[in-house]
Design a protein around this motif. Structure first.
Motif, PDB file in Angstrom:
ATOM      1  N   UNK A  55      -9.216  83.890  15.568  1.00 42.55           N
ATOM      2  CA  UNK A  55      -9.217  84.224  14.151  1.00 42.55           C
ATOM      3  C   UNK A  55     -10.557  83.821  13.537  1.00 42.55           C
ATOM      4  N   UNK A  56     -10.958  84.532  12.490  1.00 40.93           N
ATOM      5  CA  UNK A  56     -12.130  84.134  11.725  1.00 40.93           C
ATOM      6  C   UNK A  56     -11.665  83.423  10.459  1.00 40.93           C
ATOM      7  N   UNK A  57     -12.318  82.324  10.141  1.00 37.57           N
ATOM      8  CA  UNK A  57     -11.928  81.536   8.988  1.00 37.57           C
ATOM      9  C   UNK A  57     -12.266  82.267   7.685  1.00 37.57           C
ATOM     10  N   UNK A  58     -11.436  82.054   6.664  1.00 35.12           N
ATOM     11  CA  UNK A  58     -11.741  82.578   5.329  1.00 35.12           C
ATOM     12  C   UNK A  58     -12.785  81.706   4.641  1.00 35.12           C
ATOM     13  N   UNK A  59     -12.651  80.410   4.835  1.00 35.89           N
ATOM     14  CA  UNK A  59     -13.616  79.442   4.311  1.00 35.89           C
ATOM     15  C   UNK A  59     -13.740  78.308   5.311  1.00 35.89           C
ATOM     16  N   UNK A  60     -14.852  77.573   5.232  1.00 33.91           N
ATOM     17  CA  UNK A  60     -15.028  76.406   6.078  1.00 33.91           C
ATOM     18  C   UNK A  60     -16.115  76.593   7.120  1.00 33.91           C
ATOM     19  N   UNK A  61     -16.469  75.496   7.777  1.00 29.31           N
ATOM     20  CA  UNK A  61     -17.583  75.496   8.726  1.00 29.31           C
ATOM     21  C   UNK A  61     -17.187  74.781  10.017  1.00 29.31           C
ATOM     22  N   UNK A  62     -17.816  75.204  11.111  1.00 32.79           N
ATOM     23  CA  UNK A  62     -17.601  74.586  12.423  1.00 32.79           C
ATOM     24  C   UNK A  62     -18.936  74.084  12.947  1.00 32.79           C
ATOM     25  N   UNK A  63     -18.962  72.832  13.414  1.00 34.70           N
ATOM     26  CA  UNK A  63     -20.174  72.231  13.961  1.00 34.70           C
ATOM     27  C   UNK A  63     -19.909  71.803  15.397  1.00 34.70           C
TER      28      UNK A  63
END
Length: 522
Positions: A55-63
């Motif tokens: 899935x692709x996030x609607x909001x937020x970040x991945x590090x």
């Protein structure tokens, strides 16, 4: 403290009217196991699918290792070093074990070194101690559910990952396979790999995890060191309330050898289902038992002992060579499953994704599909009747959904299981056989299903429960039939329904049991 190998910040994800994730953040340190727990529908698998690129996030970040990354597909995740062992088995059934494991490497690769991938697969299977049971050349469709789960895990381990996600990895594993997985997890930790681990089996959390994050209704509740929170606290934080009476009172407790005054009840009730001499060469032999009205009969035994094979033969889902099945005193001979359904005998499969549900169809259609005559008029399905039936069972089973018109694949695994159970109950069965009914389900939903099974039994419906989880077999079942290598080696009841007796019967031959001084009459 080490820098996080993986960090997600403020993740939000919505499906139609359902807010699946609402600002969830989590950090995974290198060389640690970080468990994620919560009830079904809490957002655990959705979060893992966002990290894994499903899935692709609607909001937020991945590090990843301090650098912001974009994970737009599972292939992106693999390229970044994120491996994923999914809760639902997603293998190509018609190709070999080796081709499944190395599919990402050979897809579009032109000439393929099949000799090389078969050799590499043999090495990986040996590392998992599965080389004696699984051939790299075998078609996946010829493997058991347990063996297919091993392939899913080996597939993830074949990639040089920085982070590995395990979503209910032991749900279909045998005890020995689970032990191997735990040893492999220990090795991965020593290599500095970060591990995200989802499991509803709390004993596993306390065995392998260092940190635990609790989700509820898509929101982050708390992150704690596992050593700093008790199991009772963890469960109460997961469900948002004190959870008591997980197992319902056994209606037969007073009738199963616990006093002379206990003369009525299921112990003396008429048999509702009788099985005699059921045999299929090479699978099971001379299986005989009776199911009494008002009781829950458990089937225990090691994976491969023949429990599922017997259940499927009773229901006409697979053949038998000989033997008799009687329902309410009438001998029945179901040649296919529809014959069994017509007689009032239904079976809940252990593999809901492959055999139980039409994942691309609506919840309403899944619940009504076993008997369309209930929602049809003059040969046409009536949408209002179909929705009404689904709404009735969705309410009774407390299924978390936006509407009965949404597709089954949009639900969490536990809510899919509730849809599958609703599908069986919609035909008003006389006997239900439930094969691993709580696999992949949270503690709150398990308790709900246990109470449902007891309610069905109290209403006169015959209930058989096949389970690999001994605590629920002991906590729920009035009698327990234990299978060993295709035979029922004994039926336990009363005080004999305990972990020691079941394990000894399930693991030892009759000669070994005699040496140990244990045994039970069939």
């Amino acid at each position: 403290m080490a820098n996080p190998i993986l960090e997600v910040r403020g993740i939000r994800k919505r499906f139609f009217a359902t807010q699946a994730l609402d600002g969830v953040s989590i950090c995974v340190e290198p060389g640690t196991v970080h468990a994620v727990v919560g009830e079904n529908g809490a957002g655990k698998s959705t979060l893992m699918n966002v990290i894994g690129g499903v899935y692709q996030t609607d909001e937020g970040e991945i590090y990843l290792e301090g650098e912001k990354v974009s994970v737009r597909s599972p292939n992106d995740a693999l390229q970044l070093g994120i491996g994923f062992v999914h809760q639902e088995i997603a293998l190509c059934q018609h190709i070999s074990v080796a081709e499944n494991i190395f599919m990402p490497a050979i897809r579009g690769a032109g000439l393929v070194d099949f000799k090389g991938i078969f050799a590499k697969t043999a090495k990986l299977l040996a590392d998992f101690e599965a080389h004696s049971r699984i051939d790299p050349h075998q078609k996946v469709r010829d493997l058991s559910i347990s063996q297919q789960q091993v392939i899913e895990i080996v597939k993830a381990l074949s990639v040089n990952c920085k982070v590995i996600i395990f979503d209910e990895p032991t749900a279909a594993l045998t005890e020995s396979e689970t032990e191997v997985l735990f040893r492999i997890i220990g090795t991965l930790k020593k290599k500095g790999i970060g591990i995200l681990y989802i499991s509803h089996r709390l004993a596993e959390i306390y065995r392998v995890a260092d940190m635990v994050t609790i989700l509820r209704d898509g929101r982050l509740i708390e992150t704690r060191a596992v050593a700093d929170i008790t199991q009772v606290e963890l469960v109460n934080r997961m469900v948002g309330r004190d959870l008591k009476d997980i197992y319902p009172a056994k209606a037969v407790a007073s009738a199963m050898g616990c006093g002379a005054a206990a003369t009525a009840g299921p112990a003396t009730a008429e048999p509702i289902l009788e099985v005699s001499g059921l045999t299929r060469k090479g699978e099971f032999e001379d299986v005989s038992f009776s199911l009494r009205r008002g009781e829950i009969l458990g089937f225990a035994g090691l994976v491969g002992s023949g429990r599922t094979e017997v259940a499927r033969a009773i229901c006409g889902l697979s053949r038998k060579d000989s033997g008799r099945v009687s329902l309410l005193g009438e001998e029945i001979e179901p040649r296919e499953y529809r014959d069994a359904i017509a007689k009032g005998l239904v079976y809940l499969t252990e593999n809901r994704a492959l055999e139980g549900l039409f994942l691309d169809l609506s919840i309403a259609k899944n619940i009504s599909v076993m008997d369309l005559s209930r929602v049809a008029s003059v040969g046409l399905i009536q949408a209002k009747a179909e929705s009404g039936l689904a709404e009735k069972y969705s309410s009774e089973m407390q299924i978390k959904l936006a509407s009965v018109g949404q597709k089954a694949n949009s639900l969490s695994g536990g809510n899919q299981q509730k849809v599958l159970i609703s599908k069986l109950l919609s035909v008003a069965p006389k006997v239900v056989i439930m094969d691993e009914p709580t696999r992949g389900i949270d503690i709150g939903s398990k308790a709900q299903i246990y109470h449902l099974l007891r309610k069905l039994a109290s209403e006169g419906i015959g209930v058989i429960m096949i389970s690999s989880e001994l605590p629920e077999v002991i906590g729920v079942c009035d009698r327990v039939a234990v299978m060993y290598e295709g035979r029922i080696c004994g039926i336990l009841e009363g005080a004999d329904v305990n972990e020691r007796s079941i394990i000894q019967m399930a693991c030892l031959s009759s000669e070994e049991r005699e040496t140990e001084g244990t045994g039970a009459a069939v």
